[in-house]
Design a protein around this motif. Structure first.
Motif, PDB file in Angstrom:
ATOM      1  N   UNK A 176      21.162  15.633 -47.564  1.00  0.00           N
ATOM      2  CA  UNK A 176      22.226  16.170 -48.401  1.00  0.00           C
ATOM      3  C   UNK A 176      21.984  16.010 -49.889  1.00  0.00           C
ATOM      4  N   UNK A 177      22.740  16.755 -50.674  1.00  0.00           N
ATOM      5  CA  UNK A 177      22.670  16.637 -52.129  1.00  0.00           C
ATOM      6  C   UNK A 177      23.180  15.277 -52.577  1.00  0.00           C
ATOM      7  N   UNK A 178      24.289  14.847 -51.984  1.00  0.00           N
ATOM      8  CA  UNK A 178      24.932  13.587 -52.365  1.00  0.00           C
ATOM      9  C   UNK A 178      24.527  12.448 -51.438  1.00  0.00           C
ATOM     10  N   UNK A 213      31.655  22.702 -47.011  1.00  0.00           N
ATOM     11  CA  UNK A 213      31.624  22.441 -48.453  1.00  0.00           C
ATOM     12  C   UNK A 213      31.168  21.006 -48.686  1.00  0.00           C
ATOM     13  N   UNK A 214      29.922  20.863 -49.130  1.00  0.00           N
ATOM     14  CA  UNK A 214      29.357  19.538 -49.359  1.00  0.00           C
ATOM     15  C   UNK A 214      29.323  19.172 -50.826  1.00  0.00           C
ATOM     16  N   UNK A 215      28.403  18.296 -51.158  1.00  0.00           N
ATOM     17  CA  UNK A 215      28.291  17.841 -52.541  1.00  0.00           C
ATOM     18  C   UNK A 215      27.639  18.852 -53.457  1.00  0.00           C
ATOM     19  N   UNK A 216      26.720  19.650 -52.886  1.00  0.00           N
ATOM     20  CA  UNK A 216      25.975  20.565 -53.737  1.00  0.00           C
ATOM     21  C   UNK A 216      26.058  22.025 -53.370  1.00  0.00           C
ATOM     22  N   UNK A 217      26.403  22.332 -52.112  1.00  0.00           N
ATOM     23  CA  UNK A 217      26.358  23.726 -51.663  1.00  0.00           C
ATOM     24  C   UNK A 217      27.566  24.061 -50.796  1.00  0.00           C
ATOM     25  N   UNK A 218      27.835  25.369 -50.705  1.00  0.00           N
ATOM     26  CA  UNK A 218      28.923  25.861 -49.858  1.00  0.00           C
ATOM     27  C   UNK A 218      28.379  26.933 -48.927  1.00  0.00           C
ATOM     28  N   UNK A 241      27.258  29.991 -51.214  1.00  0.00           N
ATOM     29  CA  UNK A 241      26.879  29.842 -52.617  1.00  0.00           C
ATOM     30  C   UNK A 241      26.159  28.503 -52.751  1.00  0.00           C
ATOM     31  N   UNK A 242      24.872  28.554 -53.091  1.00  0.00           N
ATOM     32  CA  UNK A 242      24.110  27.315 -53.246  1.00  0.00           C
ATOM     33  C   UNK A 242      24.410  26.631 -54.571  1.00  0.00           C
ATOM     34  N   UNK A 243      25.390  27.168 -55.321  1.00  0.00           N
ATOM     35  CA  UNK A 243      25.755  26.600 -56.611  1.00  0.00           C
ATOM     36  C   UNK A 243      27.223  26.191 -56.647  1.00  0.00           C
ATOM     37  N   UNK A 244      27.751  25.829 -55.493  1.00  0.00           N
ATOM     38  CA  UNK A 244      29.155  25.445 -55.395  1.00  0.00           C
ATOM     39  C   UNK A 244      29.288  24.235 -54.485  1.00  0.00           C
ATOM     40  N   UNK A 247      33.547  17.496 -49.197  1.00  0.00           N
ATOM     41  CA  UNK A 247      34.519  18.093 -50.119  1.00  0.00           C
ATOM     42  C   UNK A 247      35.687  18.746 -49.400  1.00  0.00           C
ATOM     43  N   UNK A 248      35.602  18.915 -48.073  1.00  0.00           N
ATOM     44  CA  UNK A 248      36.737  19.481 -47.342  1.00  0.00           C
ATOM     45  C   UNK A 248      37.860  18.457 -47.170  1.00  0.00           C
ATOM     46  N   UNK A 249      37.665  17.245 -47.657  1.00  0.00           N
ATOM     47  CA  UNK A 249      38.750  16.262 -47.654  1.00  0.00           C
ATOM     48  C   UNK A 249      39.814  16.602 -48.696  1.00  0.00           C
ATOM     49  N   UNK A 250      39.474  17.435 -49.669  1.00  0.00           N
ATOM     50  CA  UNK A 250      40.408  17.760 -50.753  1.00  0.00           C
ATOM     51  C   UNK A 250      41.613  18.495 -50.171  1.00  0.00           C
ATOM     52  N   UNK A 251      42.832  17.975 -50.341  1.00  0.00           N
ATOM     53  CA  UNK A 251      44.021  18.572 -49.712  1.00  0.00           C
ATOM     54  C   UNK A 251      44.260  20.029 -50.093  1.00  0.00           C
TER      55      UNK A 251
END
Length: 617
Positions: A11-13, A201-206, A226-229, A342-346
């Motif tokens: 992963x990115x993160x 949706x991860x740390x670096x890509x979607x 999107x590899x930039x999201x 990042x899918x933890x974001x409500x």
């Protein structure tokens, strides 16, 4: 006994390792006891390399020694606009090498280290490999590694090369949303065919993927992304917000100080994570601002949602685009599967649920681990070790658009047809040299559905040199195209007369096209059917005229008549050149040239019994 095969989410993160053994999935903890390993590398002044949580902590003191977000540099040129945008948030130095690729600079006591993204990925993979081997008590050489669905082939090839450098044999590069779906399906039985959507949706890509699932089969219907999201983009928005607050209140911008920037980035990441659980938090900055030992900046979930709303909405628009391009209604999606930290974001969860009219979301207990677990399941499917035996689930991906090569009049010769399942069997077709004594042959590769190759997307080319000189049409070359299980296209040209082979791997991964681009390509082919019919008629006449001129010149040379009939020879040269430059709407001109050249040449063709003359079918 056959080797174990493990699954790795690089992963990115964070990175994670998992194995499927004796009917169970097991996350392999690292040497620190953690289930996930930060994708962080720290280079000490004594040339020691540290990877993981300890590396992340140490980099706060020496940010230019700590390297992270390497995945965002993989397969990109230094001049890439997105890479340049990200550099303003990275405290370490990156420069361009002689090929225009990024090179990471790490200061040392008596020298400076220079590392490529590939080398840095290899270091992380070496750490994961060593920890997995320590946990399993044996050498591990085989692996399945996950990548974003929208990684292009350059990025995939760098990942493969890094894994090889780390001592791995990669059995498959598995798309991350497919891995997440595989993990979900493993725990949830399916009695009938249905569609699912993975929002990853991860740390670096979607990535978003729509999959069709039957009891023993998973078919990828469409992907977009999107590899930039990713989560780091949310962090950067918070960094910008805090910097603006510090400029306004204290006339201080920490972005000018790499030490402060690294520490600020960590604080903003922590604030983002906290706001997934609470409505407000405080970003506390100690020792940042001169004459202020402690600065506290209140930050609420509402503020975060406001500054990140555009990116949130962008992810939903990508979901919507993928749905429409696949022609699937919201009601047809039985499961919406979330993966990635990042899918933890409500707010993201609410927006996805609202998009699907209030549908409940399938959330993994640990979205950080589900991709690695999916990779482990795929690894077990590929393993021959009895302890990794697993019920077969077939994963099917397809070629989204046809692939082929252009002939000498730019007519598309389709070799791999769209919707053919991956991996493809090796496809081949025979080619012959057009010109007399030809010593090379170039194959231009295109992707698309139009008969006019120039209307399709150019992918790359291969030139076979040193072919055996021969009369027109006599030197035969076999041309092959193949797409492997990792979505990497290979082409090969082989002269049949002698052992003369040229091979090339081409930058291709699901065509490097989003599903919207695929749909537009198919629509373009449908709309322009009549044009393609006209083009086919034109190139049939054009090709005949060119071959006729070549054949006459060959016979004149072969019968030693070129000097005697110099005017005829030169007329053929001029006519061939004119024919090659004609466009599709100039059918009448082709016909005029054909009539004119045959009027001049046919008496000689008949009287001297010219051979190898083309026939207009």
């Amino acid at each position: 006994m056959d080797d174990f095969v493990i699954g790795i989410d690089l992963g990115t993160t964070n990175s994670c390792v998992c194995v499927y053994l004796n009917g169970k999935l097991k996350i392999l903890e690292n040497s620190d006891g953690g289930r996930i390993t930060p994708s962080f590398i720290f280079f000490t002044s004594l040339q020691e390399t540290i990877v993981g949580e300890h590396a992340k902590r140490m980099s706060s003191g020496k940010p230019d020694h700590g390297i992270y977000e390497v995945k965002r540099l993989v397969g990109r040129k230094f001049s890439d606009a997105y890479l340049q945008k990200n550099l303003q948030y990275l405290p370490f130095k990156v420069k361009s090498d002689s090929q225009g690729d990024p090179l990471i600079i790490i200061p040392q006591r008596n020298r400076t280290l220079e590392k490529t993204p590939q080398q840095l990925c290899a270091i992380i993979l070496q750490k994961l490999k060593a920890d997995a081997e320590a946990k399993l008590g044996q050498v591990i050489n085989k692996v399945v590694i996950t990548v974003p669905a929208y990684f292009n082939v350059t990025q995939r090839e760098v990942t493969l090369a890094a894994a090889k450098e780390a001592g791995f044999t990669v059995l498959k590069l598995l798309n991350e949303p497919t891995a997440a779906a595989l993990c979900y399906y493993f725990d949830n039985d399916c009695n009938q065919t249905n569609h699912s959507l993975v929002y990853d949706l991860g740390g670096g890509t979607f990535d978003v993927a729509i999959l069709k699932r039957s009891p023993n089969n998973i078919e990828i219907v469409g992907v977009d992304g999107d590899t930039q999201l990713g989560g780091h983009d949310f962090d950067n928005l918070i960094v910008n917000y805090v910097c603006e607050e510090l400029i306004k209140e204290y006339n201080y911008d920490p972005r000018a100080d790499k030490d402060s920037l690294r520490r600020l980035h960590n604080k903003c990441e922590d604030a983002k994570k906290a706001l997934s659980a609470v409505q407000q938090t405080v970003i506390t900055l100690i020792g940042f601002v001169q004459n202020h030992s402690c600065v506290q900046i209140p930050f609420t979930r509402e503020q975060f949602e406001n500054i990140a709303n555009e990116l949130f909405r962008k992810s939903i628009s990508i979901v919507d685009c993928c749905m429409k391009n696949c022609g699937i209604s919201k009601a047809s999606i039985k499961e919406v599967i979330l993966s990635g930290g990042s899918t933890r974001i409500p707010k993201i969860q609410k927006m996805i649920s609202d998009y699907f009219d209030g549908k409940a979301l399938n959330k993994f207990v640990s979205p950080d681990e589900c991709v690695a677990e999916g990779a482990a399941l795929q690894a077990a499917l590929l393993s021959k070790n009895a302890k990794q035996s697993i019920s077969k689930i077939y994963l099917a991906d397809v070629v989204p658009l046809s692939l082929g090569t252009a002939d000498f009049v730019n007519k598309m010769e389709f070799i791999i047809k769209r919707n053919q399942r991956l991996p493809t069997n090796c496809c081949g077709t025979d080619w012959t040299g057009l010109n007399n004594q030809q010593t090379s042959m170039t194959f231009k590769i295109y992707e698309g559905e139009r008969l006019n190759a120039k209307r399709n997307r150019f992918v790359g080319q291969l030139t076979l040199t040193n072919i055996t000189p021969a009369p027109p049409g006599e030197c035969k070359v076999k041309f092959y195209m193949n797409i492997d299980e990792n979505g990497i296209l290979s082409i090969k040209a082989e002269e049949l007369y002698k052992n003369n082979i040229k091979e090339l791997t081409i930058n291709y991964a699901r065509g490097n096209c989003s599903d919207s681009e695929v749909k537009n390509t198919l629509l373009d082919a449908e709309i322009n059917k009549e044009e393609d019919i006209c083009f086919e008629r034109f190139v049939k006449l054009q090709g005949y005229l060119i071959k006729y001129c070549v054949a006459v010149m060959y016979n004149l040379d072969n019968k030693k008549m070129a000097d005697t009939l110099r005017s005829v020879y030169e007329l053929c040269q001029e006519t061939k050149s004119s024919a090659e430059n004609l466009e599709m709407h100039q059918v009448k001109r082709v016909e005029e040239l054909t009539t004119s050249i045959k009027l001049q040449c046919e008496p000689y063709v008949t009287y001297h019994n010219f051979n190898a003359m083309p026939i207009l079918l």
